[in-house]
Design a protein around this motif. Structure first.
Motif, PDB file in Angstrom:
ATOM      1  N   LEU A  62      14.182  16.372  -6.759  1.00 60.44           N
ATOM      2  CA  LEU A  62      14.435  15.575  -5.558  1.00 60.44           C
ATOM      3  C   LEU A  62      13.203  14.780  -5.113  1.00 60.44           C
ATOM      4  CD1 LEU A  62      16.656  17.938  -3.361  1.00 60.44           C
ATOM      5  CD2 LEU A  62      17.375  15.936  -4.654  1.00 60.44           C
ATOM      6  N   HIS A  63      11.996  15.332  -5.362  1.00 53.78           N
ATOM      7  CA  HIS A  63      10.784  14.587  -4.970  1.00 53.78           C
ATOM      8  C   HIS A  63      10.703  13.262  -5.722  1.00 53.78           C
ATOM      9  CE1 HIS A  63       9.689  17.048  -8.440  1.00 53.78           C
ATOM     10  NE2 HIS A  63       8.681  16.240  -8.688  1.00 53.78           N
ATOM     11  N   ASN A  64      11.124  13.269  -7.006  1.00 53.37           N
ATOM     12  CA  ASN A  64      11.111  12.016  -7.770  1.00 53.37           C
ATOM     13  C   ASN A  64      12.234  11.078  -7.344  1.00 53.37           C
ATOM     14  OD1 ASN A  64       8.871  11.903  -9.490  1.00 53.37           O
ATOM     15  ND2 ASN A  64       9.747  13.447 -10.820  1.00 53.37           N
ATOM     16  N   ILE A  65      13.351  11.647  -6.889  1.00 49.67           N
ATOM     17  CA  ILE A  65      14.434  10.800  -6.366  1.00 49.67           C
ATOM     18  C   ILE A  65      13.922  10.046  -5.134  1.00 49.67           C
ATOM     19  CG2 ILE A  65      16.795  10.786  -5.438  1.00 49.67           C
ATOM     20  CD1 ILE A  65      16.295  11.761  -8.494  1.00 49.67           C
ATOM     21  N   GLU A  66      13.124  10.728  -4.312  1.00 48.58           N
ATOM     22  CA  GLU A  66      12.563  10.049  -3.140  1.00 48.58           C
ATOM     23  C   GLU A  66      11.562   8.973  -3.547  1.00 48.58           C
ATOM     24  OE1 GLU A  66      13.353  12.891   0.546  1.00 48.58           O
ATOM     25  OE2 GLU A  66      11.322  13.096  -0.275  1.00 48.58           O
ATOM     26  N   ASN A  67      10.820   9.214  -4.616  1.00 46.90           N
ATOM     27  CA  ASN A  67       9.915   8.169  -5.114  1.00 46.90           C
ATOM     28  C   ASN A  67      10.705   6.931  -5.536  1.00 46.90           C
ATOM     29  OD1 ASN A  67       7.796   9.974  -4.739  1.00 46.90           O
ATOM     30  ND2 ASN A  67       7.760  10.648  -6.858  1.00 46.90           N
ATOM     31  N   LEU A  68      11.860   7.157  -6.165  1.00 48.02           N
ATOM     32  CA  LEU A  68      12.731   6.038  -6.559  1.00 48.02           C
ATOM     33  C   LEU A  68      13.262   5.300  -5.323  1.00 48.02           C
ATOM     34  CD1 LEU A  68      14.744   7.759  -9.435  1.00 48.02           C
ATOM     35  CD2 LEU A  68      13.414   5.663  -9.708  1.00 48.02           C
ATOM     36  N   MET A  69      13.672   6.075  -4.322  1.00 52.07           N
ATOM     37  CA  MET A  69      14.184   5.463  -3.079  1.00 52.07           C
ATOM     38  C   MET A  69      13.125   4.587  -2.421  1.00 52.07           C
ATOM     39  SD  MET A  69      16.123   8.674  -1.279  1.00 52.07           S
ATOM     40  CE  MET A  69      17.771   9.220  -1.768  1.00 52.07           C
ATOM     41  N   ALA A 104       0.847  -1.204   0.000  1.00 48.79           N
ATOM     42  CA  ALA A 104       0.000   0.000   0.000  1.00 48.79           C
ATOM     43  C   ALA A 104       0.874   1.243   0.000  1.00 48.79           C
ATOM     44  CB  ALA A 104      -0.910   0.000   1.223  1.00 48.79           C
ATOM     45  N   VAL A 105       0.640   2.121  -0.967  1.00 52.23           N
ATOM     46  CA  VAL A 105       1.436   3.345  -1.103  1.00 52.23           C
ATOM     47  C   VAL A 105       0.557   4.547  -0.768  1.00 52.23           C
ATOM     48  CG1 VAL A 105       2.812   4.761  -2.678  1.00 52.23           C
ATOM     49  CG2 VAL A 105       2.788   2.266  -2.952  1.00 52.23           C
ATOM     50  N   THR A 106       0.988   5.331   0.240  1.00 57.45           N
ATOM     51  CA  THR A 106       0.251   6.551   0.552  1.00 57.45           C
ATOM     52  C   THR A 106       1.223   7.707   0.760  1.00 57.45           C
ATOM     53  OG1 THR A 106      -1.671   7.383   1.766  1.00 57.45           O
ATOM     54  CG2 THR A 106       0.071   6.380   3.093  1.00 57.45           C
ATOM     55  N   GLY A 107       0.655   8.908   0.881  1.00 56.37           N
ATOM     56  CA  GLY A 107       1.453  10.135   1.001  1.00 56.37           C
ATOM     57  C   GLY A 107       0.650  11.251   0.359  1.00 56.37           C
ATOM     58  N   THR A 108       0.974  12.480   0.704  1.00 56.71           N
ATOM     59  CA  THR A 108       0.237  13.593   0.106  1.00 56.71           C
ATOM     60  C   THR A 108       0.585  13.739  -1.370  1.00 56.71           C
ATOM     61  OG1 THR A 108       0.200  14.695   2.248  1.00 56.71           O
ATOM     62  CG2 THR A 108      -0.288  16.063   0.326  1.00 56.71           C
ATOM     63  N   ASN A 109       1.862  13.552  -1.697  1.00 54.43           N
ATOM     64  CA  ASN A 109       2.311  13.681  -3.086  1.00 54.43           C
ATOM     65  C   ASN A 109       3.205  12.505  -3.477  1.00 54.43           C
ATOM     66  OD1 ASN A 109       1.179  16.311  -3.824  1.00 54.43           O
ATOM     67  ND2 ASN A 109       2.494  17.064  -2.191  1.00 54.43           N
ATOM     68  N   GLY A 110       3.200  12.188  -4.776  1.00 57.02           N
ATOM     69  CA  GLY A 110       4.087  11.146  -5.292  1.00 57.02           C
ATOM     70  C   GLY A 110       3.495   9.752  -5.294  1.00 57.02           C
TER      71      GLY A 110
END
Length: 444
Positions: free
Chosen positions: A272-279, A116-122
């Protein structure tokens, strides 16, 4: 799955949208006597949806008759788009009829592990990244839930899958009971949906339910900067902004346990927000038992979705970027932070109960001119008065024309609304498609 699971049970489904229809069809396939109730007049609903429900033996009640329905039901399913304080939902809560969410219903009929993936963005980018990566590693999965197919539709189809990659929103998590992901992913948190929630704390509490039924045998992938309450699952952390995460950034690469895993220059994602999505995706893969050698090639090939910092076109030395998926302030903040050139910003839309004051300083630094649209235009102008020159446009077409007139070679015209689209458009995708089409018609 037993086709008679809900045999002869009288169940109401509140909402005739994508999730409600999926729930109704699943219930009907498992023997329930189903009624779908929607406050909208039937002429405002998709005819094909209503016809399909009725063809499967589902009763459909619309308009004021739905809000006032007094039939007896054993229990009800609430679509995530229906506010629990709406007349439709209150008609059930006031009668003490047990209500669960569509996500919970789908989960009860699924015998497949869930990430399950949650978060305000991404959420959408990460869910898709994860599904594409797992698939390339031989793990049969699909991206579903808040994107693509609702979980109830996946449950009804009974595809042979190894794991489900499920995007979950706060609206879906509000009404869970037993929903239990083996891996949860908490990307970030920022204020949003204050037109639905009475406070930021109430919104956060809904999101935190993703961990509620997890045990010590499960894994939570969480942002290293998040101060979460005590949770049962084992944590794997990530951050592109500090060195505190298990996954961090060093010398242009994502690093895990001091070993470079993925060079940023090898991916097609920016910011950087997409780098965190990759992480987060890599962390979920590790939790699932997949090796970096298997994961990295798929992540290199991933193409970003439309409407999220999507490059549209360059006109007379000006770049036009479609960030229509930015439906809250945190998304705009990340989009602005990723820009290295002077920005002409087009923002605004539906009033969701928050102000744009928190962006004032960043807008002052990054934006040379702001063009505002929608219900919130005047409010945003007041928030940014003195920080940036603001103009109010009568439509998106007017905004694009104004941006074209004011932008100079070397600038970026960024369409990042910062709120919902429903005051002027069908959806953020419709809004982004219209922006893209308008930019394509600009004279070179």
């Amino acid at each position: 799955m037993n086709n008679g699971r809900y045999k002869n049970e009288k169940v109401a489904v509140l909402g005739a949208g994508l999730s409600g229809s999926a729930a109704a069809l699943l219930l009907a396939s498992e023997g329930a006597q189903v009624t779908v109730l929607d406050s909208a007049d039937e002429k405002n609903l998709l005819k094909s949806t209503v016809d399909n429900l009725r063809a499967h033996g589902v009763r459909v009640v619309c308009g004021s008759a739905a809000d006032q329905d007094s039939s007896e039901y054993h229990w009800a399913v609430l679509s995530p788009g229906i506010d629990p304080v709406s007349p439709l939902a209150c008609n059930f809560s006031s009668r003490g009829i047990e209500t669960i969410g569509e996500l919970e219903l789908g989960w009860r009929s699924c015998e497949i592990p869930v990430i399950a993936v949650t978060g305000t963005n991404g959420k959408t980018t990460t869910t898709e990244l994860l599904a594409q990566m797992l698939d390339a590693c031989g793990e049969r999965t699909i991206a579903c839930g808040n994107i693509g197919k609702p979980l109830s539709e996946v449950a009804r189809e009974k595809q042979p899958l190894d794991v489900l990659t499920v995007e979950v929103s706060s609206f879906q998590l509000e009404a869970i009971r037993t929903f239990h992901p083996c891996i949860s992913v908490w990307l970030n948190f920022a204020p949003d949906h204050l037109d639905r929630y009475r406070s930021v704390a109430e919104y956060r509490a809904a999101k935190l339910r993703v961990f509620e039924n997890q045990t010590e045998q499960d894994v939570a992938v969480v942002h290293a900067a998040e101060a979460l309450p005590k949770i049962q699952p084992r944590r794997i952390t990530f951050s592109a902004y500090s060195d505190r995460g298990d996954f961090r950034l060093s010398d242009g690469a994502i690093v895990y346990e001091n070993q470079p895993v993925l060079r940023l220059s090898d991916t097609k994602l920016r910011g950087l927000h997409n780098i965190e999505n990759l992480m987060a995706t890599l962390a979920a893969g590790i939790a699932r038992g997949v090796s970096f050698t298997q994961m990295v090639p798929a992540l290199r090939n991933y193409e970003p979705r439309p409407h999220r910092c999507e490059f549209v076109r360059e006109v007379d030395g000006v770049e036009y970027v479609n960030d229509s998926k930015a439906t809250n302030l945190d998304a705009v903040e990340k989009a602005l932070a990723a820009q290295t050139k002077p920005v002409v910003l087009i923002a605004g839309g539906k009033d969701k109960g928050f102000t744009f004051d928190p962006l004032r300083s960043l807008v002052n630094d990054k934006v040379k001119s702001a063009i505002l649209i929608g219900e919130m235009a005047q409010s945003i102008k007041r928030s940014w008065d003195g920080a940036v020159n603001c103009a109010i446009a009568s439509s998106l077409a007017d905004a694009v024309e104004r941006a074209h007139a004011v932008a100079k070679p070397g600038d970026v015209v960024l369409f990042s609304p910062g709120t919902s689209s429903f005051d002027m458009f069908k959806s953020y995708a419709d809004r982004g498609d219209q922006f893209r089409a308008l930019v394509q018609t600009l004279p070179q």
